[in-house]
Write a protein that holds these residues in place. Structure first.
Motif, PDB file in Angstrom:
ATOM      1  N   ASP A   1     -29.287  49.678  -4.986  1.00 59.45           N
ATOM      2  CA  ASP A   1     -30.459  49.111  -4.327  1.00 59.45           C
ATOM      3  C   ASP A   1     -31.419  48.458  -5.311  1.00 59.45           C
ATOM      4  OD1 ASP A   1     -29.715  49.757  -1.753  1.00 59.45           O
ATOM      5  OD2 ASP A   1     -30.846  51.627  -1.690  1.00 59.45           O
ATOM      6  N   GLY A   2     -31.355  48.878  -6.578  1.00 55.53           N
ATOM      7  CA  GLY A   2     -32.294  48.375  -7.559  1.00 55.53           C
ATOM      8  C   GLY A   2     -33.652  49.056  -7.427  1.00 55.53           C
ATOM      9  N   THR A   3     -34.497  48.833  -8.376  1.00 57.22           N
ATOM     10  CA  THR A   3     -35.843  49.391  -8.340  1.00 57.22           C
ATOM     11  C   THR A   3     -36.835  48.448  -7.683  1.00 57.22           C
ATOM     12  OG1 THR A   3     -36.226  48.540 -10.576  1.00 57.22           O
ATOM     13  CG2 THR A   3     -35.450  50.815 -10.387  1.00 57.22           C
ATOM     14  N   ALA A   4     -36.393  47.236  -7.393  1.00 61.10           N
ATOM     15  CA  ALA A   4     -37.217  46.235  -6.715  1.00 61.10           C
ATOM     16  C   ALA A   4     -36.299  45.146  -6.204  1.00 61.10           C
ATOM     17  CB  ALA A   4     -38.260  45.655  -7.674  1.00 61.10           C
ATOM     18  N   ASP A   5     -36.793  44.311  -5.312  1.00 61.37           N
ATOM     19  CA  ASP A   5     -36.003  43.189  -4.809  1.00 61.37           C
ATOM     20  C   ASP A   5     -35.556  42.308  -5.974  1.00 61.37           C
ATOM     21  OD1 ASP A   5     -36.342  44.052  -2.240  1.00 61.37           O
ATOM     22  OD2 ASP A   5     -37.934  42.623  -1.733  1.00 61.37           O
ATOM     23  N   GLY A   6     -34.299  41.866  -5.898  1.00 66.68           N
ATOM     24  CA  GLY A   6     -33.772  41.010  -6.947  1.00 66.68           C
ATOM     25  C   GLY A   6     -33.119  41.754  -8.085  1.00 66.68           C
ATOM     26  N   HIS A   7     -33.095  43.084  -8.006  1.00 69.43           N
ATOM     27  CA  HIS A   7     -32.478  43.892  -9.053  1.00 69.43           C
ATOM     28  C   HIS A   7     -31.390  44.776  -8.444  1.00 69.43           C
ATOM     29  CE1 HIS A   7     -35.567  42.915 -12.100  1.00 69.43           C
ATOM     30  NE2 HIS A   7     -36.378  42.868 -11.064  1.00 69.43           N
ATOM     31  N   GLY A   8     -30.459  45.227  -9.277  1.00 72.71           N
ATOM     32  CA  GLY A   8     -29.436  46.162  -8.826  1.00 72.71           C
ATOM     33  C   GLY A   8     -28.138  45.504  -8.406  1.00 72.71           C
ATOM     34  N   GLY A   9     -27.180  46.355  -8.091  1.00 69.00           N
ATOM     35  CA  GLY A   9     -25.849  45.878  -7.736  1.00 69.00           C
ATOM     36  C   GLY A   9     -25.829  44.994  -6.509  1.00 69.00           C
ATOM     37  N   HIS A  10     -26.660  45.304  -5.515  1.00 64.74           N
ATOM     38  CA  HIS A  10     -26.686  44.467  -4.313  1.00 64.74           C
ATOM     39  C   HIS A  10     -27.157  43.057  -4.630  1.00 64.74           C
ATOM     40  CE1 HIS A  10     -26.968  48.187  -1.446  1.00 64.74           C
ATOM     41  NE2 HIS A  10     -25.765  48.021  -1.980  1.00 64.74           N
ATOM     42  N   ALA A  11     -28.182  42.954  -5.444  1.00 60.43           N
ATOM     43  CA  ALA A  11     -28.673  41.633  -5.823  1.00 60.43           C
ATOM     44  C   ALA A  11     -27.608  40.854  -6.582  1.00 60.43           C
ATOM     45  CB  ALA A  11     -29.941  41.765  -6.671  1.00 60.43           C
ATOM     46  N   GLN A  12     -26.864  41.555  -7.443  1.00 54.55           N
ATOM     47  CA  GLN A  12     -25.803  40.897  -8.197  1.00 54.55           C
ATOM     48  C   GLN A  12     -24.683  40.428  -7.273  1.00 54.55           C
ATOM     49  OE1 GLN A  12     -24.804  43.959 -10.990  1.00 54.55           O
ATOM     50  NE2 GLN A  12     -26.789  43.836 -12.020  1.00 54.55           N
ATOM     51  N   TRP A  13     -24.382  41.205  -6.242  1.00 58.56           N
ATOM     52  CA  TRP A  13     -23.336  40.772  -5.299  1.00 58.56           C
ATOM     53  C   TRP A  13     -23.792  39.562  -4.504  1.00 58.56           C
ATOM     54  CZ3 TRP A  13     -18.494  42.463  -5.623  1.00 58.56           C
ATOM     55  CH2 TRP A  13     -17.588  41.984  -4.669  1.00 58.56           C
ATOM     56  N   LEU A  14     -25.038  39.530  -4.127  1.00 61.33           N
ATOM     57  CA  LEU A  14     -25.560  38.359  -3.429  1.00 61.33           C
ATOM     58  C   LEU A  14     -25.567  37.138  -4.343  1.00 61.33           C
ATOM     59  CD1 LEU A  14     -28.469  40.031  -1.433  1.00 61.33           C
ATOM     60  CD2 LEU A  14     -26.329  39.129  -0.498  1.00 61.33           C
ATOM     61  N   ASP A  15     -25.785  37.353  -5.634  1.00 59.52           N
ATOM     62  CA  ASP A  15     -25.666  36.242  -6.588  1.00 59.52           C
ATOM     63  C   ASP A  15     -24.247  35.698  -6.602  1.00 59.52           C
ATOM     64  OD1 ASP A  15     -28.323  36.447  -7.341  1.00 59.52           O
ATOM     65  OD2 ASP A  15     -27.913  37.633  -9.144  1.00 59.52           O
ATOM     66  N   LEU A  16     -23.254  36.593  -6.530  1.00 58.19           N
ATOM     67  CA  LEU A  16     -21.860  36.171  -6.464  1.00 58.19           C
ATOM     68  C   LEU A  16     -21.618  35.347  -5.207  1.00 58.19           C
ATOM     69  CD1 LEU A  16     -18.834  36.238  -7.254  1.00 58.19           C
ATOM     70  CD2 LEU A  16     -18.690  38.467  -6.100  1.00 58.19           C
ATOM     71  N   ALA A  17     -22.150  35.816  -4.096  1.00 54.93           N
ATOM     72  CA  ALA A  17     -21.961  35.092  -2.834  1.00 54.93           C
ATOM     73  C   ALA A  17     -22.525  33.679  -2.929  1.00 54.93           C
ATOM     74  CB  ALA A  17     -22.627  35.859  -1.692  1.00 54.93           C
ATOM     75  N   GLU A  18     -23.718  33.553  -3.466  1.00 53.27           N
ATOM     76  CA  GLU A  18     -24.328  32.233  -3.585  1.00 53.27           C
ATOM     77  C   GLU A  18     -23.570  31.358  -4.581  1.00 53.27           C
ATOM     78  OE1 GLU A  18     -28.933  32.596  -2.355  1.00 53.27           O
ATOM     79  OE2 GLU A  18     -28.470  33.342  -4.363  1.00 53.27           O
TER      80      GLU A  18
ATOM     81  N   GLU B   1     -13.320  55.563  -8.184  1.00 56.23           N
ATOM     82  CA  GLU B   1     -13.945  54.932  -9.347  1.00 56.23           C
ATOM     83  C   GLU B   1     -13.218  55.269 -10.650  1.00 56.23           C
ATOM     84  OE1 GLU B   1     -18.584  54.112  -8.313  1.00 56.23           O
ATOM     85  OE2 GLU B   1     -18.077  56.134  -8.945  1.00 56.23           O
ATOM     86  N   LEU B   2     -12.390  56.294 -10.631  1.00 52.14           N
ATOM     87  CA  LEU B   2     -11.562  56.561 -11.807  1.00 52.14           C
ATOM     88  C   LEU B   2     -10.661  55.372 -12.118  1.00 52.14           C
ATOM     89  CD1 LEU B   2     -10.380  60.215 -11.048  1.00 52.14           C
ATOM     90  CD2 LEU B   2     -11.863  59.538 -12.951  1.00 52.14           C
ATOM     91  N   PHE B   3     -10.278  54.649 -11.075  1.00 55.96           N
ATOM     92  CA  PHE B   3      -9.286  53.589 -11.218  1.00 55.96           C
ATOM     93  C   PHE B   3      -9.895  52.187 -11.218  1.00 55.96           C
ATOM     94  CE2 PHE B   3      -7.698  56.815  -7.993  1.00 55.96           C
ATOM     95  CZ  PHE B   3      -7.280  57.716  -8.955  1.00 55.96           C
ATOM     96  N   SER B   4     -11.206  52.102 -11.010  1.00 63.12           N
ATOM     97  CA  SER B   4     -11.813  50.787 -10.769  1.00 63.12           C
ATOM     98  C   SER B   4     -12.203  49.989 -12.007  1.00 63.12           C
ATOM     99  CB  SER B   4     -13.044  50.939  -9.864  1.00 63.12           C
ATOM    100  OG  SER B   4     -14.092  51.620 -10.530  1.00 63.12           O
ATOM    101  N   PRO B   5     -12.582  50.599 -13.148  1.00 60.12           N
ATOM    102  CA  PRO B   5     -13.051  49.757 -14.259  1.00 60.12           C
ATOM    103  C   PRO B   5     -12.042  48.704 -14.711  1.00 60.12           C
ATOM    104  CG  PRO B   5     -13.754  52.013 -14.609  1.00 60.12           C
ATOM    105  CD  PRO B   5     -12.828  52.034 -13.433  1.00 60.12           C
TER     106      PRO B   5
ATOM    107  N   VAL C   1     -21.184  44.199 -15.684  1.00 60.49           N
ATOM    108  CA  VAL C   1     -21.932  45.437 -15.945  1.00 60.49           C
ATOM    109  C   VAL C   1     -21.373  46.645 -15.198  1.00 60.49           C
ATOM    110  CG1 VAL C   1     -24.033  44.150 -16.427  1.00 60.49           C
ATOM    111  CG2 VAL C   1     -23.645  45.012 -14.125  1.00 60.49           C
ATOM    112  N   ARG C   2     -20.695  46.422 -14.099  1.00 60.80           N
ATOM    113  CA  ARG C   2     -20.269  47.555 -13.272  1.00 60.80           C
ATOM    114  C   ARG C   2     -19.169  48.408 -13.898  1.00 60.80           C
ATOM    115  NH1 ARG C   2     -21.974  51.584 -10.614  1.00 60.80           N
ATOM    116  NH2 ARG C   2     -20.328  52.547  -9.363  1.00 60.80           N
ATOM    117  N   PRO C   3     -18.201  47.878 -14.639  1.00 58.58           N
ATOM    118  CA  PRO C   3     -17.130  48.749 -15.148  1.00 58.58           C
ATOM    119  C   PRO C   3     -17.631  49.935 -15.967  1.00 58.58           C
ATOM    120  CG  PRO C   3     -16.448  46.477 -15.334  1.00 58.58           C
ATOM    121  CD  PRO C   3     -17.887  46.456 -14.899  1.00 58.58           C
ATOM    122  N   ASP C   4     -18.575  49.729 -16.852  1.00 65.24           N
ATOM    123  CA  ASP C   4     -19.082  50.839 -17.660  1.00 65.24           C
ATOM    124  C   ASP C   4     -19.831  51.849 -16.796  1.00 65.24           C
ATOM    125  OD1 ASP C   4     -18.008  49.768 -19.956  1.00 65.24           O
ATOM    126  OD2 ASP C   4     -19.884  48.863 -20.646  1.00 65.24           O
ATOM    127  N   ALA C   5     -20.623  51.344 -15.844  1.00 60.80           N
ATOM    128  CA  ALA C   5     -21.346  52.246 -14.950  1.00 60.80           C
ATOM    129  C   ALA C   5     -20.379  53.042 -14.075  1.00 60.80           C
ATOM    130  CB  ALA C   5     -22.318  51.449 -14.081  1.00 60.80           C
TER     131      ALA C   5
END
Length: 232
Positions: free
Chosen positions: A85-102, A147-151, A178-182
Motif C-alpha cells: 500500500d505504501g506509506t502515502a499515495d504514489g509509493h509502494g508496490g501498488h504504485a509500482q504496478w500501476l506504473d507498469l500498467a501505464e 514466495e520461496l519460488f518467486s524471486p 525491487v520486489r525479488p529481494d523483498a
C-alpha cells in the motif's frame, strides 16, 4: 489410532520446497511471456488482471494479522501491508504496478475500475483472501510460501520485459527490480514461522495443503488469462 510423528524440521522444510514443481513458473502463459510470445493486448490483459491479485494482497495480510494472537508476529507481518500500500499515495508496490500498467499503454483508470478483470481471476483471488480469513493464521502464512519460488521468476520476467517487450517504458520495470529481494526476505520470515509453529504432523500436513492450494490459485489465474487470450 496414534497420530503419525511430526516431520523433523529439515524434512518438513524440504516438503514445503518440493511444491516448487507446482508453482506457476511452468504455466504455458508464463513460458510464452518469457520467450517474448505475447502480443501487446495479451500482456496488457495480464497486467490488468494481475493488478486485482496485487490489490487484494493487503487484505489477505490483514486477515492473517486479525487471526494471529501473537504481537511479535503481527508487528513483522504488518510490514507486508505497508510494502504494497505504501506509506502515502504514489509509493509502494501498488504504485509500482500501476506504473507498469501505464508504461504498457493502459490508463490508470481502466486498471483501477477493474473492467478487464476476468471472472476466473477474480474468483481465484477472492478464494485466497477467504482462505486467509477463515483458516488458522499458520495455514495462511504457509500459503504465502509461494514466495520461496518467486524471486528467480521475477528476475527472469524483468529480463524478458527488457529483451522482448522494449515498447514498455523502463519506468514500468521498478516493481520487478525491487520486489525479488523483498520477497526473499518475506519468504524466509514466513518459513521460520511455519516451521516454528507447525510442530505436529496434523499442522504440518495442513501447512503443506495450504501451500498446494495457493499454487492452484496462481495456476488458475493464468488458466483464465490464457483461455481469454485464445478466445480473443
Amino acid at each position: 489410532m496414534t497420530e503419525p510423528a511430526a516431520r523433523g524440521t529439515e524434512d518438513f522444510t524440504a516438503a514445503l520446497h518440493a511444491h516448487a514443481d507446482r508453482y506457476w513458473h511452468k504455466h504455458p502463459f508464463h513460458l510464452r511471456l518469457h520467450r517474448g510470445g505475447l502480443s501487446r493486448p495479451e500482456l496488457r490483459q495480464w497486467i490488468a488482471n494481475r493488478w486485482y491479485y496485487q490489490k487484494c494482497l493487503p487484505q489477505k495480510d490483514a486477515a492473517i494479522i486479525a487471526n494471529c494472537p501473537q504481537a511479535d508476529v503481527r508487528r513483522r507481518w504488518v510490514q507486508r501491508i505497508t510494502y504494497q500500500d505504501g506509506t502515502a499515495d504514489g509509493h509502494g508496490g501498488h504504485a509500482q504496478w500501476l506504473d507498469l500498467a501505464e508504461a504498457a499503454g493502459l490508463t490508470r483508470a481502466e486498471v483501477l475500475d477493474e473492467r478487464h478483470v476476468l471472472p476466473g481471476v477474480r474468483f481465484a483471488t477472492d478464494a485466497y483472501v477467504t482462505f486467509a480469513r477463515t483458516r488458522p493464521w499458520t495455514e495462511a502464512v504457509a500459503a504465502s510460501l509461494t514466495e520461496l519460488f518467486s524471486p528467480g521468476l521475477m528476475r527472469e520476467r524483468l529480463a524478458a520485459l527488457r529483451t522482448h517487450y522494449p515498447w514498455i517504458a523502463a519506468s514500468g520495470h521498478r516493481y520487478f527490480t525491487v520486489r525479488p529481494d523483498a520477497a526473499a526476505s518475506d519468504a524466509s520470515h514466513a518459513l521460520s514461522l511455519v516451521t516454528a509453529h507447525c510442530t505436529t504432523r496434523e499442522r504440518q500436513e495442513a501447512a503443506l495443503a495450504a501451500l498446494a492450494f495457493k499454487c492452484d490459485v496462481l495456476w488458475s489465474m493464468l488458466d483464465a488469462i490464457e483461455h481469454a487470450g485464445r478466445a480473443g
